[in-house]
Design a protein around this motif. Sequence first.
Motif, PDB file in Angstrom:
ATOM      1  N   TRP A 132       0.809  -1.280  -0.066  1.00 45.68           N
ATOM      2  CA  TRP A 132       0.007   0.185  -0.079  1.00 45.68           C
ATOM      3  C   TRP A 132       0.767   1.271   0.099  1.00 45.68           C
ATOM      4  O   TRP A 132       1.984   1.216   0.475  1.00 45.68           O
ATOM      5  CB  TRP A 132      -0.766   0.086   1.330  1.00 45.68           C
ATOM      6  N   THR A 167      -2.681   4.049   1.734  1.00 40.94           N
ATOM      7  CA  THR A 167      -3.544   3.995   0.419  1.00 40.94           C
ATOM      8  C   THR A 167      -3.761   2.808  -0.216  1.00 40.94           C
ATOM      9  O   THR A 167      -2.569   2.366  -0.664  1.00 40.94           O
ATOM     10  CB  THR A 167      -3.688   5.200  -0.460  1.00 40.94           C
ATOM     11  N   PRO A 168      -4.603   2.172  -0.014  1.00 42.36           N
ATOM     12  CA  PRO A 168      -4.671   0.633  -0.766  1.00 42.36           C
ATOM     13  C   PRO A 168      -4.615   1.038  -2.460  1.00 42.36           C
ATOM     14  O   PRO A 168      -5.007   2.089  -2.842  1.00 42.36           O
ATOM     15  CB  PRO A 168      -6.034  -0.068  -0.611  1.00 42.36           C
ATOM     16  N   ASN A 216      -5.331   1.660  -5.873  1.00 41.10           N
ATOM     17  CA  ASN A 216      -6.449   2.143  -6.831  1.00 41.10           C
ATOM     18  C   ASN A 216      -7.544   2.483  -5.862  1.00 41.10           C
ATOM     19  O   ASN A 216      -8.613   2.675  -6.365  1.00 41.10           O
ATOM     20  CB  ASN A 216      -6.952   1.070  -7.676  1.00 41.10           C
ATOM     21  N   SER A 217      -7.358   2.888  -4.589  1.00 38.50           N
ATOM     22  CA  SER A 217      -8.450   3.099  -3.874  1.00 38.50           C
ATOM     23  C   SER A 217      -8.587   4.657  -3.537  1.00 38.50           C
ATOM     24  O   SER A 217      -7.554   5.247  -3.455  1.00 38.50           O
ATOM     25  CB  SER A 217      -7.914   2.667  -2.347  1.00 38.50           C
ATOM     26  N   SER A 254      -8.565   5.825   2.375  1.00 37.32           N
ATOM     27  CA  SER A 254      -7.126   5.812   2.939  1.00 37.32           C
ATOM     28  C   SER A 254      -7.373   5.497   4.538  1.00 37.32           C
ATOM     29  O   SER A 254      -8.364   5.333   4.899  1.00 37.32           O
ATOM     30  CB  SER A 254      -6.076   7.058   2.993  1.00 37.32           C
ATOM     31  N   LEU A 278     -12.608  -4.153   1.123  1.00 33.23           N
ATOM     32  CA  LEU A 278     -11.888  -3.858  -0.034  1.00 33.23           C
ATOM     33  C   LEU A 278     -12.641  -4.718  -1.299  1.00 33.23           C
ATOM     34  O   LEU A 278     -13.177  -5.725  -0.870  1.00 33.23           O
ATOM     35  CB  LEU A 278     -10.493  -4.689   0.302  1.00 33.23           C
TER      36      LEU A 278
END
Length: 209
Positions: free
Chosen positions: A25, A43-44, A46-47, A50, A70
């Motif tokens: 991440w 932040t994962p 493509n997300s 956060s 997710l």
Amino acid sequence: MKFEVTVLPVSDADRAKAFYEGLGWRLDADITVDEGYRVIQFTPPNSPASIQFGTGITELAPGSVKDLMLIVEDLEAAREELKGHGVEVSEVWHGPGVNSAGRRVPGPDPERRSYGSWMSFADPDGNSWLLQEVTERLPGRVSSTDVAGLAELLSETAEHHDAFEAVAPKHDWWDWYAAYLDAREHGSTPEVASAAARRYMAEVKHVVV
């Protein structure tokens, strides 16, 4: 209003940082104000949302946040990726997802329907995550385009492409634009995005400056 950050309660900020960094991440910030206050944000991939944790930022008990979700397009691929990072991941199940102990059916949804298959993992403190397989969104579940924001980003992209175009051999501008926009959407600065676009043009499109 745009939901952007969830605070996780952890007992050891450095241990939690190592765990989420190990997932791949993006580390957005690690700010220490003083001995009793530190904020770390990840932040994962493509997300748009956060997580934050650290020291002195919440009174919740460590590990008390459960069933953060997710969304992935391929649950089995995500499971293998997490295992590759050393994460202990549950088996895949279908049926209810949130708070569904005792109602879970082993294996993915037999028809592999969107929203139907799940798995889970937890961080070292026990804050838990659910992964849900979504291959097709229900109507109305996709965010509308921020036209003004997109126009601003395209303007920025054009400006940075001008510098490349001035010295580069003939090429299709949309290839450079796509690489630059992808890098910016994943959190890169304009300078880093420009470098990424140059690499893409050189390595993939064989347009060398």
